[in-house]
Write an enzyme that holds these catalytic residues in place. Structure first.
Site, PDB file in Angstrom:
ATOM      1  N   GLN A 247     -18.209  -7.387  -1.131  1.00 18.09           N
ATOM      2  CA  GLN A 247     -17.302  -8.124  -2.013  1.00 18.09           C
ATOM      3  C   GLN A 247     -16.820  -9.429  -1.392  1.00 18.09           C
ATOM      4  O   GLN A 247     -16.014 -10.140  -1.990  1.00 18.09           O
ATOM      5  CB  GLN A 247     -16.130  -7.248  -2.438  1.00 18.09           C
ATOM      6  CG  GLN A 247     -15.112  -6.937  -1.354  1.00 18.09           C
ATOM      7  CD  GLN A 247     -14.068  -5.939  -1.850  1.00 18.09           C
ATOM      8  OE1 GLN A 247     -14.332  -4.759  -1.969  1.00 18.09           O
ATOM      9  NE2 GLN A 247     -12.879  -6.423  -2.165  1.00 18.09           N
TER      10      GLN A 247
ATOM     11  N   SER B 271       0.121  -8.867   1.118  1.00 17.99           N
ATOM     12  CA  SER B 271      -1.333  -8.895   1.204  1.00 17.99           C
ATOM     13  C   SER B 271      -1.725  -8.738   2.663  1.00 17.99           C
ATOM     14  O   SER B 271      -1.022  -9.238   3.551  1.00 17.99           O
ATOM     15  CB  SER B 271      -1.840 -10.249   0.683  1.00 17.99           C
ATOM     16  OG  SER B 271      -3.157 -10.476   1.121  1.00 17.99           O
TER      17      SER B 271
ATOM     18  N   GLU C 187      -1.257  -4.676  -8.921  1.00 19.15           N
ATOM     19  CA  GLU C 187      -1.442  -5.742  -9.926  1.00 19.15           C
ATOM     20  C   GLU C 187      -1.596  -7.124  -9.294  1.00 19.15           C
ATOM     21  O   GLU C 187      -1.839  -8.088  -9.996  1.00 19.15           O
ATOM     22  CB  GLU C 187      -0.265  -5.749 -10.910  1.00 19.15           C
ATOM     23  CG  GLU C 187      -0.308  -4.590 -11.882  1.00 19.15           C
ATOM     24  CD  GLU C 187       0.775  -4.671 -12.939  1.00 19.15           C
ATOM     25  OE1 GLU C 187       1.752  -5.427 -12.748  1.00 19.15           O
ATOM     26  OE2 GLU C 187       0.642  -3.959 -13.949  1.00 19.15           O
TER      27      GLU C 187
ATOM     28  N   ASP D 245      -4.036  -7.985  -7.617  1.00 19.20           N
ATOM     29  CA  ASP D 245      -5.429  -8.249  -7.988  1.00 19.20           C
ATOM     30  C   ASP D 245      -5.594  -7.809  -9.454  1.00 19.20           C
ATOM     31  O   ASP D 245      -6.301  -6.845  -9.748  1.00 19.20           O
ATOM     32  CB  ASP D 245      -6.366  -7.461  -7.071  1.00 19.20           C
ATOM     33  CG  ASP D 245      -6.217  -7.900  -5.637  1.00 19.20           C
ATOM     34  OD1 ASP D 245      -6.692  -8.981  -5.288  1.00 19.20           O
ATOM     35  OD2 ASP D 245      -5.581  -7.163  -4.854  1.00 19.20           O
TER      36      ASP D 245
ATOM     37  N   HIS E 187       0.845  -1.202   0.000  1.00 23.23           N
ATOM     38  CA  HIS E 187       0.000   0.000   0.000  1.00 23.23           C
ATOM     39  C   HIS E 187       0.881   1.254   0.000  1.00 23.23           C
ATOM     40  O   HIS E 187       0.596   2.224  -0.703  1.00 23.23           O
ATOM     41  CB  HIS E 187      -0.894   0.037   1.240  1.00 23.23           C
ATOM     42  CG  HIS E 187      -1.942  -1.033   1.279  1.00 23.23           C
ATOM     43  ND1 HIS E 187      -1.957  -2.022   2.236  1.00 23.23           N
ATOM     44  CD2 HIS E 187      -3.018  -1.266   0.479  1.00 23.23           C
ATOM     45  CE1 HIS E 187      -2.992  -2.814   2.035  1.00 23.23           C
ATOM     46  NE2 HIS E 187      -3.644  -2.392   0.970  1.00 23.23           N
TER      47      HIS E 187
HETATM   48  O1  PAF Z   1      -8.155  -4.344  -3.434  1.00 23.38           O
HETATM   49  C1  PAF Z   1      -8.801  -3.979  -2.429  1.00 23.38           C
HETATM   50  O2  PAF Z   1      -8.261  -3.738  -1.355  1.00 23.38           O
HETATM   51  C2  PAF Z   1     -10.307  -3.829  -2.548  1.00 23.38           C
HETATM   52  O3  PAF Z   1     -10.839  -4.771  -3.396  1.00 23.38           O
HETATM   53  C3  PAF Z   1     -10.748  -2.398  -2.954  1.00 23.38           C
HETATM   54  C4  PAF Z   1     -10.256  -2.045  -4.337  1.00 23.38           C
HETATM   55  C5  PAF Z   1     -10.221  -1.396  -1.944  1.00 23.38           C
HETATM   56  C6  PAF Z   1     -12.256  -2.316  -2.967  1.00 23.38           C
HETATM   57  O4  PAF Z   1     -12.809  -2.597  -1.724  1.00 23.38           O
END
Ligand code: PAF
Length: 280
Positions: A60, A185, A148, A150, A36
């Site tokens: 999600q 992650s 990337e 994800d 991040h």
């Molecule tokens: O990749 C993530 O952390 C999440 O899928 C996101 C893009 C913040 C959406 O909740």
């Protein structure tokens, strides 16, 4: 650093703060790590104002257990964001985002949502599309940054922006790895010591698959990866696929001009890890 817990307070502040300025948005679900931070550094270098959102998005998650166990570390996240000199943090509540109607919008991402993760996590990309669209509406960023790791999510968000004519540039950033190769992650926090020791096997196998891809047909590479994981007691392979980076469709044969990636999802007990690698 300004922290906002409601969309209204964020928007009021951005109206003043961001007039004629570029905004870089880094959407996150918190439990922030160096991956991040690298997205935030890129956003800071390319924009006048950097906004980081922290929201564990319920729509999600296809499994309640995964949502419940998702790491939540707001205090240390805010500390880290202060240290990297993030300008604005947006931490909305589920009520603020969903107004007591916690459901996803239904999307058609031209089939991208049906491949790989889409097959294994029902409704996942509707949830991602819903929250990212809401975040874009709230923040109105110039640029938005996604990892990337994800990769399918990244391609889907690019499609979302294209289909809905959302005026934001979606920027993909390379996977950030631990020294031993494990893709960073938030879920890595949940691994036991033994699982953490074993987890670099995922990237090691992907690298060998990349090597094999230069010599062997796709079907053989896939079989080889499956065999390697069958020998591993800790990491259970959910899928390994080789797909075209634009269509995300599983490839049977190598096309001359196509670009491919290898995509993998693995379980360590109930912790699901994903990774991918460019193959050509
Ligand atoms: O990749 C993530 O952390 C999440 O899928 C996101 C893009 C913040 C959406 O909740």
């Amino acid at each position: 650093m300004n922290v906002f817990y409601t969309t209204l307070s964020l928007q009021n502040e951005l109206k003043k703060l961001a007039e004629n300025k570029t905004i870089g948005l880094v959407p996150t679900m918190g439990a922030l790590h160096k991956g991040h931070v690298s997205l935030i550094e890129t956003a800071k270098a390319e924009n006048d104002i950097t906004v980081v959102s922290i929201f564990v998005n319920p729509t999600q998650f296809d499994k309640q257990e995964d949502l419940t166990n998702y790491p939540r570390t707001l205090e240390s996240d805010l500390e880290l964001l202060k240290n990297v000199k993030c300008d604005v943090v947006y931490v909305p509540s589920p009520e603020d985002i969903y107004n007591n109607n916690v459901i996803s919008e239904k999307f058609d991402f031209d089939g991208l949502e049906k491949e790989m993760e889409g097959k294994h996590r029902k409704g996942h990309f509707d949830g991602v599309g819903t929250i990212v669209k809401k975040l874009f509406e709230a923040v109105k960023p110039t640029n938005a940054y996604f990892g990337e790791k994800d990769f399918q999510q990244l391609q889907i968000i690019k499609k979302l922006v294209e289909k809905y004519h959302i005026p934001v540039k979606v920027i993909g950033c390379e996977i950030y790895r631990e020294k031993d190769g494990l893709a960073m992650s938030s879920r890595n926090l949940r691994l036991t010591e033994q699982q953490r020791k074993e987890a670099p096997f995922i990237y090691k196998t992907l690298k060998k698959a990349k090597q094999l891809f230069t010599e062997k047909p796709i079907t053989e590479v896939k079989k080889w990866v499956e065999k390697e994981f069958a020998k591993n007691q800790t990491l259970i392979l959910e899928y390994f696929d080789i797909a075209d980076i634009n269509t995300l469709k599983s490839a049977k044969r190598k096309g001359r001009k196509a670009k491919y990636r290898g995509f993998i999802a693995v379980y360590a007990d109930n912790i699901r890890l994903i990774d991918n690698i460019p193959l050509n």
